[in-house]
Design a protein around this motif. Structure first.
Motif, PDB file in Angstrom:
ATOM      1  N   THR A  26       0.691  -1.168   0.040  1.00  0.00           N
ATOM      2  CA  THR A  26       0.012   0.094  -0.017  1.00  0.00           C
ATOM      3  C   THR A  26       0.921   1.078  -0.062  1.00  0.00           C
ATOM      4  O   THR A  26       0.181   2.270  -0.222  1.00  0.00           O
ATOM      5  N   LEU A  27       2.206   1.097  -0.036  1.00  0.00           N
ATOM      6  CA  LEU A  27       3.135   2.207   0.179  1.00  0.00           C
ATOM      7  C   LEU A  27       4.006   2.272  -0.965  1.00  0.00           C
ATOM      8  O   LEU A  27       4.239   1.329  -1.490  1.00  0.00           O
ATOM      9  N   ASN A  28       4.651   3.425  -1.330  1.00  0.00           N
ATOM     10  CA  ASN A  28       5.600   3.562  -2.291  1.00  0.00           C
ATOM     11  C   ASN A  28       6.691   4.238  -1.899  1.00  0.00           C
ATOM     12  O   ASN A  28       7.810   4.475  -2.668  1.00  0.00           O
ATOM     13  N   GLU A  29       6.658   5.067  -0.550  1.00  0.00           N
ATOM     14  CA  GLU A  29       7.770   6.052  -0.360  1.00  0.00           C
ATOM     15  C   GLU A  29       7.809   5.996   1.187  1.00  0.00           C
ATOM     16  O   GLU A  29       6.691   6.253   1.797  1.00  0.00           O
ATOM     17  N   ILE A  30       8.744   5.681   1.802  1.00  0.00           N
ATOM     18  CA  ILE A  30       8.944   5.673   3.183  1.00  0.00           C
ATOM     19  C   ILE A  30      10.169   6.129   3.757  1.00  0.00           C
ATOM     20  O   ILE A  30      11.332   5.914   3.427  1.00  0.00           O
ATOM     21  N   PRO A  31      10.042   7.444   4.217  1.00  0.00           N
ATOM     22  CA  PRO A  31      11.433   8.262   4.908  1.00  0.00           C
ATOM     23  C   PRO A  31      11.703   7.756   6.042  1.00  0.00           C
ATOM     24  O   PRO A  31      10.965   7.070   6.762  1.00  0.00           O
ATOM     25  N   LEU A  32      13.071   7.566   6.254  1.00  0.00           N
ATOM     26  CA  LEU A  32      13.321   7.099   7.646  1.00  0.00           C
ATOM     27  C   LEU A  32      12.827   7.623   9.010  1.00  0.00           C
ATOM     28  O   LEU A  32      12.588   6.978   9.815  1.00  0.00           O
ATOM     29  N   ASN A  33      12.875   8.932   8.911  1.00  0.00           N
ATOM     30  CA  ASN A  33      12.366   9.777   9.968  1.00  0.00           C
ATOM     31  C   ASN A  33      13.463   9.352  11.179  1.00  0.00           C
ATOM     32  O   ASN A  33      14.340   9.410  11.203  1.00  0.00           O
ATOM     33  N   LEU A  34      12.478   8.891  12.363  1.00  0.00           N
ATOM     34  CA  LEU A  34      13.375   8.680  13.651  1.00  0.00           C
ATOM     35  C   LEU A  34      13.817   7.154  13.482  1.00  0.00           C
ATOM     36  O   LEU A  34      14.070   6.875  14.936  1.00  0.00           O
ATOM     37  N   ASN A  35      13.382   6.466  12.853  1.00  0.00           N
ATOM     38  CA  ASN A  35      13.500   4.988  12.845  1.00  0.00           C
ATOM     39  C   ASN A  35      14.919   4.308  12.480  1.00  0.00           C
ATOM     40  O   ASN A  35      14.873   3.468  11.687  1.00  0.00           O
ATOM     41  N   CYS A  36      15.846   4.722  13.391  1.00  0.00           N
ATOM     42  CA  CYS A  36      17.023   3.934  13.556  1.00  0.00           C
ATOM     43  C   CYS A  36      17.738   4.308  14.410  1.00  0.00           C
ATOM     44  O   CYS A  36      17.464   5.064  15.368  1.00  0.00           O
ATOM     45  N   TRP A  37      18.828   3.503  14.601  1.00  0.00           N
ATOM     46  CA  TRP A  37      19.759   3.594  15.869  1.00  0.00           C
ATOM     47  C   TRP A  37      21.319   4.140  15.419  1.00  0.00           C
ATOM     48  O   TRP A  37      21.674   3.799  14.427  1.00  0.00           O
ATOM     49  N   THR A  38      22.051   4.661  16.296  1.00  0.00           N
ATOM     50  CA  THR A  38      23.311   5.068  15.533  1.00  0.00           C
ATOM     51  C   THR A  38      24.438   4.855  16.694  1.00  0.00           C
ATOM     52  O   THR A  38      24.135   4.761  17.668  1.00  0.00           O
ATOM     53  N   PHE A  39      25.505   4.931  16.091  1.00  0.00           N
ATOM     54  CA  PHE A  39      26.898   4.453  16.927  1.00  0.00           C
ATOM     55  C   PHE A  39      28.250   5.161  16.259  1.00  0.00           C
ATOM     56  O   PHE A  39      28.036   5.194  14.851  1.00  0.00           O
TER      57      PHE A  39
END
Length: 592
Positions: A26-39
């Motif tokens: 149902t989607l064709n574009e998904i921005p990352l936004n806050l959905n990640c972890w960093t190091f």
């Protein structure tokens, strides 16, 4: 800024903790936004195997920015993204930052690496999975209804940010077509502005326009380098890609300095700042030379600091000129305001002070506004110069007519009156004969000078080659009256060369001074005169075989003063060579 973002997210009840990215039909574009972890691996100690282990989980931090941004540095940056695939479509992961030097992609399932890929601008462009400036990873290995962890490892000498978007295949190509169309229009705009001002320069030969052409082109190359199109289409070389930002940034500022010096006429209005701009331009040339040989990650920070200084200096001088009510300053003040605001926004985004969304378009819009305003200003400058030429031409017509009708007529009457009285006194053997003779001679001399000035002032003679005939006639008559043989060698191209009135008058008077001196003092019987035209430069050589003189004695007196003054007015190179018994040679070269 971050407090405001977090407060807004809380108010809108947007999730503020990293969540799993779910790919669905149902989607064709998904921005990352806050959905990640960093190091941040500042000492480059860890491998992908270490990072993906369960024991390392606690070292990752939740991302608190829509676009993870780590600014400038040498650390290895790791991003962790959880992905669940519930789609039967083909998906791609895009990182909208074409200036990452090294980037590794690890796809893991159940803590095992099942796919690994390396890319970045230190890799050949033809190794990119999609022929585009940005970095893409094809997620074709994702099985439906399966969970994965994606690890991204990156380091770069440039600003390190991660505008990440997941794209469905068809939507991706539509997105690329739209984006490339916008950038194509922008680069076409820069080319159009450059060609417009180049053709103006060909017509007017005003250095202001050609300096602006070089500025527009180097700024276009800066944009191409910043946003990956230079790497994609021009050089595909990390050496140029890294240094290009510094070189093109300083290069565009160098040409901006030369452009503004002429556009603002700094030498006239602010001579001290004109001299200062010369020192600044030398310093920039030095920086460009150094940047091509020595480059480190902190070169960008040094370059940005110098850029801020230059922009503020431009703005300060602009305000001083506006206070002096210079009309050109009002146009440039508006132009600089647009570009300065855009530049500062991009700098703040690079350092992570502002969020990096839509960073591509800040400089694009700011520079387009600036170039339009400067082009309008240059058009207005050209119009004002044409109006000034028309005004001066009208004044010259009026002065020439008045000189001819009033002064020349009066001098003619005085000459006839003195000649009549001289003849009368001669018949009567009056002692006044000598007085009337001198009056008559002086009147004729003045009348000839007035006629020369009337000829010079008349605009209809601006494109005439009669000035050359006047030089030939004066030289021949003056020297032959003293029994001096004259050899003339005149470049025939001068017949079709339009010499402006200010150059024409001083050149004629220089030759007149030289010929008169040779006729009176040289005791020569031969004079050679040569006038050549070469690449918009006129070269004059006058040589006699007379008695010569000691040039050291002449240089200590006033003998050279008239020659030197005329040469200075022509901005010419002038020298005089003479030895006793070996004749005299004068050389004069000036560019029109």
């Amino acid at each position: 800024m971050k407090i405001l973002i977090w407060g807004l997210l809380f108010f809108l009840q947007v999730p503020i903790f990293a969540q799993e990215i779910t790919l669905s039909d149902t989607l064709n574009e998904i921005p990352l936004n806050l959905n990640c972890w960093t190091f941040q691996d500042k000492k480059h100690l860890y491998s992908a195997k270490d990072i993906s282990s369960q024991q390392f989980e606690k070292n990752f931090q939740k991302n608190d920015s829509f676009i993870p941004n780590f600014g400038y540095g040498t650390a290895n940056i790791w991003l962790k993204i959880a992905v669940k695939n519930q789609s039967s479509k083909r998906w791609f992961l895009e990182i909208d930052n074409p200036r990452i030097n090294h980037l590794s992609f690890f796809l893991t399932k159940n803590n095992h690496i099942i796919f690994h890929s390396k890319t970045g601008d230190y890799q050949p462009f033809n190794s990119y999975s999609i022929a585009d400036r940005n970095i893409f990873f094809d997620l074709k290995n994702l099985e439906k209804s399966a969970n994965y962890i994606i690890y991204l490892q990156a380091n770069s000498s440039e600003d390190l940010k991660f505008p990440i978007t997941f794209w469905e295949e068809h939507k991706l190509y539509q997105h690329l077509a739209n984006r490339n169309l916008i950038w194509g229009i922008y680069f076409g705009f820069i080319l159009l502005i450059s060609l417009y001002n180049f053709f103006l320069w060909l017509t007017i030969r005003d250095k202001t326009y050609i300096f602006y052409v070089f500025y527009a082109l180097t700024f276009g190359l800066l944009q191409a380098d910043l946003y990956g199109y230079g790497f994609q289409y021009l050089w595909s070389n990390s050496f140029i890609n890294d240094r290009g930002v510094i070189v093109f940034m300083f290069g565009s500022n160098l040409f901006m300095i030369y452009f503004l010096r002429n556009f603002w006429n700094l030498k006239k209005h602010l001579p001290n700042w004109h001299q200062f701009s010369t020192y600044v331009s030398w310093f920039i040339i030095f920086l460009i030379s150094i940047s091509t040989l020595f480059y480190r990650w902190y070169s960008n920070i040094i370059g940005i600091i110098i850029l801020v200084f230059l922009v503020l200096w431009f703005f300060y001088v602009n305000i001083k000129l506006a206070i002096l009510r210079q009309k050109t300053a009002y146009f440039s003040l508006l132009a600089f305001s647009a570009l300065m605001l855009a530049s500062f926004c991009v700098i703040l985004k690079n350092f992570g002070v502002l969020s990096a969304e839509n960073q591509d378009y800040y400089l694009m819009i700011g520079s387009m506004i600036e170039m339009v305003l400067f082009s309008l200003a240059l058009g207005d400058k050209f119009r004002q110069e044409q109006l000034e030429k028309e005004r001066q031409q009208y004044l010259r017509d009026e002065i020439a007519a008045n000189l001819h009708d009033d002064l020349a007529a009066s001098l003619s009457s005085l000459t006839m009156f003195s000649e009549s009285n001289r003849r009368k006194a001669q018949k009567e053997l009056s002692p006044n004969e000598l007085i009337f003779t001198k009056i008559s001679e002086k009147s004729r001399d003045i009348l000839n000078l007035v006629r020369e000035n009337v000829w010079e002032m008349n605009p209809r003679n601006d494109e005439s080659d009669e000035w050359l005939d006047r030089i030939i006639k004066f030289t021949t008559e003056t020297l032959e009256s003293k029994q001096i043989t004259v050899n003339l060698k005149i470049d025939e191209h001068l017949r079709n060369f339009i010499l402006p009135i200010d150059y024409r008058r001083d050149f004629y008077l220089f030759i007149k001074e030289a010929v008169n001196n040779m006729a009176k003092h040289s005791e020569a019987d031969l004079v050679n005169m040569e006038i050549q035209l070469h690449h918009q430069s006129i070269h004059l050589t006058i040589k006699d075989n007379g008695k010569g003189f000691d040039t050291s004695i002449l240089s200590n007196g006033n003998g050279l003063l008239n020659f030197q003054n005329r040469a200075n007015r022509l901005k010419a190179k002038f020298d005089i060579n003479s030895k006793i018994g070996q004749g005299t040679t004068l050389n004069l070269t000036f560019k029109v």
